[in-house]
Design a protein around this motif. Structure first.
Motif, PDB file in Angstrom:
ATOM      1  N   SER A  42       0.743  -1.234  -0.048  1.00  9.61           N
ATOM      2  CA  SER A  42       0.105   0.055   0.166  1.00  9.61           C
ATOM      3  C   SER A  42       0.892   1.378  -0.002  1.00  9.61           C
ATOM      4  O   SER A  42       0.239   2.252  -0.450  1.00  9.61           O
ATOM      5  N   PHE A  44       1.531   2.661   2.704  1.00 10.92           N
ATOM      6  CA  PHE A  44       0.968   3.656   3.426  1.00 10.92           C
ATOM      7  C   PHE A  44       1.330   3.151   4.822  1.00 10.92           C
ATOM      8  O   PHE A  44       1.134   2.113   5.482  1.00 10.92           O
ATOM      9  N   VAL A  46       1.511   3.613   8.887  1.00 11.02           N
ATOM     10  CA  VAL A  46       0.771   3.659   9.868  1.00 11.02           C
ATOM     11  C   VAL A  46       1.473   3.388  11.135  1.00 11.02           C
ATOM     12  O   VAL A  46       2.052   2.379  11.357  1.00 11.02           O
ATOM     13  N   ASN A  62       1.646  -0.911  11.109  1.00  7.88           N
ATOM     14  CA  ASN A  62       1.095  -1.813   9.944  1.00  7.88           C
ATOM     15  C   ASN A  62       2.045  -2.692   9.333  1.00  7.88           C
ATOM     16  O   ASN A  62       3.232  -2.544   9.034  1.00  7.88           O
ATOM     17  N   GLU A  64       2.225  -5.638   6.377  1.00  7.34           N
ATOM     18  CA  GLU A  64       1.513  -6.124   5.434  1.00  7.34           C
ATOM     19  C   GLU A  64       2.178  -7.613   4.958  1.00  7.34           C
ATOM     20  O   GLU A  64       3.261  -8.061   5.453  1.00  7.34           O
ATOM     21  N   CYS A  73      -3.171  -4.022  11.076  1.00  7.48           N
ATOM     22  CA  CYS A  73      -3.181  -2.602  11.125  1.00  7.48           C
ATOM     23  C   CYS A  73      -2.110  -2.423  12.459  1.00  7.48           C
ATOM     24  O   CYS A  73      -1.730  -3.085  13.274  1.00  7.48           O
ATOM     25  N   ALA A  74      -1.616  -0.972  12.410  1.00  2.05           N
ATOM     26  CA  ALA A  74      -0.734  -0.553  13.419  1.00  2.05           C
ATOM     27  C   ALA A  74      -1.408  -0.637  14.679  1.00  2.05           C
ATOM     28  O   ALA A  74      -0.804  -1.057  15.942  1.00  2.05           O
ATOM     29  N   GLU A  75      -2.667  -0.077  14.687  1.00  2.00           N
ATOM     30  CA  GLU A  75      -3.476  -0.300  16.136  1.00  2.00           C
ATOM     31  C   GLU A  75      -3.495  -1.432  16.906  1.00  2.00           C
ATOM     32  O   GLU A  75      -3.062  -1.578  18.004  1.00  2.00           O
ATOM     33  N   SER A 110      -7.620   7.820  10.671  1.00  2.00           N
ATOM     34  CA  SER A 110      -8.838   7.263  11.225  1.00  2.00           C
ATOM     35  C   SER A 110      -9.080   5.695  11.451  1.00  2.00           C
ATOM     36  O   SER A 110      -8.892   5.116  10.527  1.00  2.00           O
ATOM     37  N   PRO A 111      -9.042   5.182  12.424  1.00  2.00           N
ATOM     38  CA  PRO A 111      -8.773   3.743  12.607  1.00  2.00           C
ATOM     39  C   PRO A 111      -9.763   2.866  11.974  1.00  2.00           C
ATOM     40  O   PRO A 111     -11.146   3.458  12.055  1.00  2.00           O
ATOM     41  N   CYS A 112      -9.734   1.968  11.567  1.00  2.00           N
ATOM     42  CA  CYS A 112     -10.617   1.144  10.798  1.00  2.00           C
ATOM     43  C   CYS A 112     -11.654   0.279  11.706  1.00  2.00           C
ATOM     44  O   CYS A 112     -11.419   0.365  12.837  1.00  2.00           O
ATOM     45  N   CYS A 115     -10.070  -2.651  14.105  1.00  2.00           N
ATOM     46  CA  CYS A 115      -9.415  -1.802  15.274  1.00  2.00           C
ATOM     47  C   CYS A 115     -10.088  -1.150  16.155  1.00  2.00           C
ATOM     48  O   CYS A 115      -9.996  -1.125  17.384  1.00  2.00           O
TER      49      CYS A 115
END
Ligand code: THU
Length: 159
Positions: A42, A44, A46, A62, A64, A73-75, A110-112, A115
């Motif tokens: 991605s 991207f 995080v 994050n 992948e 995800c990072a969170e 904005s967290p998914c 998460c």
């Protein structure tokens, strides 16, 4: 029949200097955490930084995978690591920052939904609100509890 409107509260900061010293520290940790992102698909990055009730800051980023759903995800990397290593220490605040090709996004991260659901689980486990800080280059948002970012939280214990 009646129509009901929900209200949610958050604080918006125009710059990091407006925040408390400890929140500034957490925002900086989330930005640093982006370095641990593995995001060749991605591009991207995080970063997440989770402050525990004992003051320890746990970082996540994050991760992948060529088989996309195998990534995380990072969170969740931060929350799962914290829970695995400090199982009895409540979560206090989770800061998140996203970057596109290495450049911090203008709008707050904005967290998914997945998460947010995991945040809800730990908020319930520890019986105290989990705060989140969403970092962006233009502004930063702070939410005092998961309920404000996940209305009608799924909770298997409720009927
Ligand atoms: N990502 C996160 O780390 N946190 C979120 O809340 C949303 C998305 C990651 C997953 C994936 O590696 C990349 O961002 C692009 O979706």
């Amino acid at each position: 029949m009646k129509e009901i409107t929900l209200k949610l509260n958050y604080t918006e900061y125009d710059s990091i200097e407006e925040m408390s010293a400890e929140d500034q520290q957490l925002v900086k940790a989330a930005l640093e955490s982006q370095a641990g992102s593995y995001s060749p698909y991605s591009n991207f990055q995080v970063g997440a930084a989770l402050r525990l009730a004992n003051g320890v800051i746990v970082k996540g980023a994050n991760q992948e995978n060529a088989a996309y759903p195998s990534g995380l995800c990072a969170e969740r990397t931060a929350m799962f690591w914290a829970s695995a290593n400090y199982p009895d220490v409540p979560f206090d605040t989770l800061a998140i920052a996203g970057a596109d090709h290495g450049e911090l996004c203008e709008s707050p991260a904005s967290p998914c939904g997945a998460c947010r659901q995991v945040m809800a689980e730990y908020q319930k486990k520890y019986g105290r609100p989990l705060k989140t800080i969403w970092v962006g280059a233009k502004r930063i948002r702070k939410f005092e509890k998961v309920d404000d970012i996940l209305p009608f939280i799924f909770d298997s214990l409720k009927v």
